[in-house]
Each structure stands twice: as C-alpha cells, then as structure tokens.
Design a protein around this motif. Sequence first.
Motif, mmCIF file in Angstrom:
data_model
loop_
_atom_site.group_PDB
_atom_site.id
_atom_site.type_symbol
_atom_site.label_atom_id
_atom_site.label_comp_id
_atom_site.label_asym_id
_atom_site.label_seq_id
_atom_site.Cartn_x
_atom_site.Cartn_y
_atom_site.Cartn_z
ATOM 1 N N TYR A 13 -83.451 84.205 45.711
ATOM 2 C CA TYR A 13 -83.117 82.791 45.561
ATOM 3 C C TYR A 13 -83.448 82.054 46.854
ATOM 4 O O TYR A 13 -83.289 82.598 47.949
ATOM 5 C CB TYR A 13 -81.634 82.611 45.228
ATOM 6 C CG TYR A 13 -81.273 81.188 44.881
ATOM 7 C CD1 TYR A 13 -81.772 80.587 43.730
ATOM 8 C CD2 TYR A 13 -80.442 80.438 45.710
ATOM 9 C CE1 TYR A 13 -81.455 79.286 43.407
ATOM 10 C CE2 TYR A 13 -80.115 79.134 45.393
ATOM 11 C CZ TYR A 13 -80.628 78.562 44.237
ATOM 12 O OH TYR A 13 -80.319 77.267 43.924
ATOM 13 N N VAL A 14 -83.910 80.809 46.699
ATOM 14 C CA VAL A 14 -84.182 79.952 47.850
ATOM 15 C C VAL A 14 -82.993 79.012 48.040
ATOM 16 O O VAL A 14 -82.703 78.174 47.181
ATOM 17 C CB VAL A 14 -85.474 79.136 47.655
ATOM 18 C CG1 VAL A 14 -85.688 78.208 48.853
ATOM 19 C CG2 VAL A 14 -86.676 80.060 47.478
ATOM 20 N N PHE A 15 -82.294 79.176 49.143
ATOM 21 C CA PHE A 15 -81.145 78.330 49.469
ATOM 22 C C PHE A 15 -81.617 77.140 50.295
ATOM 23 O O PHE A 15 -82.246 77.307 51.341
ATOM 24 C CB PHE A 15 -80.103 79.122 50.263
ATOM 25 C CG PHE A 15 -79.421 80.193 49.470
ATOM 26 C CD1 PHE A 15 -78.246 79.930 48.788
ATOM 27 C CD2 PHE A 15 -79.961 81.468 49.402
ATOM 28 C CE1 PHE A 15 -77.613 80.919 48.054
ATOM 29 C CE2 PHE A 15 -79.336 82.468 48.674
ATOM 30 C CZ PHE A 15 -78.160 82.189 47.996
ATOM 31 N N GLY A 16 -81.306 75.948 49.835
ATOM 32 C CA GLY A 16 -81.670 74.743 50.562
ATOM 33 C C GLY A 16 -80.469 74.119 51.253
ATOM 34 O O GLY A 16 -79.339 74.610 51.157
ATOM 35 N N PRO A 37 -77.907 81.620 41.543
ATOM 36 C CA PRO A 37 -77.585 81.753 40.120
ATOM 37 C C PRO A 37 -77.216 83.188 39.752
ATOM 38 O O PRO A 37 -77.650 84.143 40.394
ATOM 39 C CB PRO A 37 -78.881 81.315 39.426
ATOM 40 C CG PRO A 37 -79.954 81.552 40.443
ATOM 41 C CD PRO A 37 -79.329 81.302 41.771
ATOM 42 N N VAL A 38 -76.414 83.319 38.709
ATOM 43 C CA VAL A 38 -75.967 84.631 38.240
ATOM 44 C C VAL A 38 -77.047 85.264 37.371
ATOM 45 O O VAL A 38 -77.654 84.604 36.525
ATOM 46 C CB VAL A 38 -74.654 84.495 37.444
ATOM 47 C CG1 VAL A 38 -74.258 85.834 36.822
ATOM 48 C CG2 VAL A 38 -73.545 83.976 38.351
ATOM 49 N N ASN A 43 -75.746 95.511 32.563
ATOM 50 C CA ASN A 43 -74.467 95.096 31.979
ATOM 51 C C ASN A 43 -73.466 94.587 33.010
ATOM 52 O O ASN A 43 -72.261 94.546 32.758
ATOM 53 C CB ASN A 43 -73.831 96.240 31.179
ATOM 54 C CG ASN A 43 -74.804 96.859 30.216
ATOM 55 O OD1 ASN A 43 -75.587 96.154 29.582
ATOM 56 N ND2 ASN A 43 -74.792 98.176 30.115
ATOM 57 N N VAL A 44 -73.962 94.213 34.175
ATOM 58 C CA VAL A 44 -73.125 93.688 35.245
ATOM 59 C C VAL A 44 -73.775 92.398 35.745
ATOM 60 O O VAL A 44 -74.995 92.230 35.657
ATOM 61 C CB VAL A 44 -73.000 94.708 36.402
ATOM 62 C CG1 VAL A 44 -72.101 94.167 37.503
ATOM 63 C CG2 VAL A 44 -72.458 96.034 35.888
ATOM 64 N N PHE A 45 -72.954 91.490 36.270
ATOM 65 C CA PHE A 45 -73.456 90.198 36.729
ATOM 66 C C PHE A 45 -73.560 90.178 38.252
ATOM 67 O O PHE A 45 -72.632 90.569 38.958
ATOM 68 C CB PHE A 45 -72.537 89.077 36.241
ATOM 69 C CG PHE A 45 -72.516 88.975 34.748
ATOM 70 C CD1 PHE A 45 -73.507 88.291 34.075
ATOM 71 C CD2 PHE A 45 -71.528 89.603 34.011
ATOM 72 C CE1 PHE A 45 -73.513 88.213 32.694
ATOM 73 C CE2 PHE A 45 -71.516 89.533 32.630
ATOM 74 C CZ PHE A 45 -72.515 88.838 31.970
ATOM 75 N N TRP A 46 -74.715 89.684 38.727
ATOM 76 C CA TRP A 46 -75.027 89.712 40.155
ATOM 77 C C TRP A 46 -75.480 88.330 40.620
ATOM 78 O O TRP A 46 -76.115 87.591 39.880
ATOM 79 C CB TRP A 46 -76.161 90.697 40.440
ATOM 80 C CG TRP A 46 -75.963 92.078 39.905
ATOM 81 C CD1 TRP A 46 -76.182 92.496 38.614
ATOM 82 C CD2 TRP A 46 -75.511 93.227 40.624
ATOM 83 N NE1 TRP A 46 -75.902 93.835 38.495
ATOM 84 C CE2 TRP A 46 -75.485 94.312 39.710
ATOM 85 C CE3 TRP A 46 -75.138 93.448 41.945
ATOM 86 C CZ2 TRP A 46 -75.103 95.594 40.080
ATOM 87 C CZ3 TRP A 46 -74.754 94.727 42.325
ATOM 88 C CH2 TRP A 46 -74.736 95.781 41.397
ATOM 89 N N ASN A 47 -75.182 88.012 41.867
ATOM 90 C CA ASN A 47 -75.801 86.859 42.509
ATOM 91 C C ASN A 47 -75.699 87.021 44.022
ATOM 92 O O ASN A 47 -75.057 87.948 44.526
ATOM 93 C CB ASN A 47 -75.193 85.534 42.032
ATOM 94 C CG ASN A 47 -73.773 85.324 42.497
ATOM 95 O OD1 ASN A 47 -72.969 86.249 42.550
ATOM 96 N ND2 ASN A 47 -73.435 84.100 42.831
ATOM 97 N N ILE A 48 -76.370 86.127 44.738
ATOM 98 C CA ILE A 48 -76.344 86.132 46.201
ATOM 99 C C ILE A 48 -75.471 84.972 46.660
ATOM 100 O O ILE A 48 -75.561 83.868 46.123
ATOM 101 C CB ILE A 48 -77.761 85.980 46.787
ATOM 102 C CG1 ILE A 48 -78.673 87.106 46.290
ATOM 103 C CG2 ILE A 48 -77.709 85.991 48.319
ATOM 104 C CD1 ILE A 48 -80.132 86.914 46.674
#
Length: 214
Positions: A13-16, A37-38, A43-48
Amino acid sequence: MSASEEKKFVIKYVFGSLKSLPVRGEMIYGSEVLYGPVEKHYNVFWNIRLHKYESDIIPFLVCKSFQTGNWSINAVSDVFIGEKLLKTGINHEFEQNRSSSRTLAIEKDDFPEYGIDESAQIELHVKIDKMTGNFRNFDDDVAKELSDTVLVVENCKFYVNKMYLSLHSTYFKSLFLGKFAESEKSIIELEGILVMDFHIFLSVIYGFIDIADA
C-alpha cells in the motif's frame, strides 16, 4: 511443509500525507496512525498500519480472525520500502488478543534513500509458518459443493446457499426469492459493504462465531 503447500502472499500500500501524520501521543490512538485496506488471505484478514514515533515511521502487520475458540498464526515477513529491501526474516506472532506486530522503524534520515517524502510505499512479503485453530472458509471445496450461488464482496467470493440465507435474513429472502434480477443470477456482486464485515455477518448466520464475539 512442502513448497507447494507454503502459504505466501504480498500486501502492499502507498501511504500518503505522511507530513500531516501526528506523532504518537499527540492525539487519540485512532488518529495517530494510517491504515491500509483490508485483504483476505487464507481465511484471515490482513492490512498494514503505519505509526509515527517522533520523526520515524514504523509499519505494523495487522492480522484479524473472527471465530469461536483460540487461534494463533506464526509468520515471517520481508519488508520493502518502495522497491528497496528494508529487512528480511521479521517474525510475527498473532493470536486472539494480539492482532498487530511491528516490523522495523525507518528513520527520518533514511527517508531519501527509500524515496519517502509525502508518501511511502510499504510492501510486505509474508510467509505463514504455522496456523492453529479452525479458520472458517466460504470458498473451499465444501462450501462450493453445498452452494447454489456466489456472492462477491470487494472481489472476494463467498459460496452460499440461497434458501439457508433466506431463512435467516429478510434482505436475502427478498433478494433471492423476490422479483429482482439477482434472483436468477448464480453470481451476485454486493456493493457498499466491507469484505471483513460481510465475513463476520456470514459467520454469525452459519453459527461459526457467537454474536457476542462478533
């Protein structure tokens, strides 16, 4: 675990607006970080999640599972900032009460080296070493065999049974059994809902998790 069975994925992901990101402690917790974003993997949810400590920034890997019973995940990640490798072999441990794990701080003096200014591209190459618990799925072979329609939310497919959902939801009763064009479709795309929220909703309907745990 053989190479063919390895569980791997890439999340990027690009964080601005980094310059406007408050330093941790200046504002309430939810306003001190930026969220990617998720995504759903295995079967598991990930994000940064990106934190700012003084002048440094620190990416966190976030892992969430919604189910009854204990679960745990051990994973390893390689971290890239832009196209440049920051660190390999970072260990992560997740469980019911531990949903996030830090990677490595990027110091302000190193921002030019990694092309960080107003924005930063964070890319994690994740390999899952171990998963314990019953991670409920709506797109495995059993779900596909018992389903008669596919619901698509944010590009994720959920294989479900029309009659079962109609018995438990007035919305789906109208959608599947009413005079809507969707009642004749085998694949239906749902809009205006987040994939993680929909997964929780179906898990409650199918009895995979208790309402109190949702």
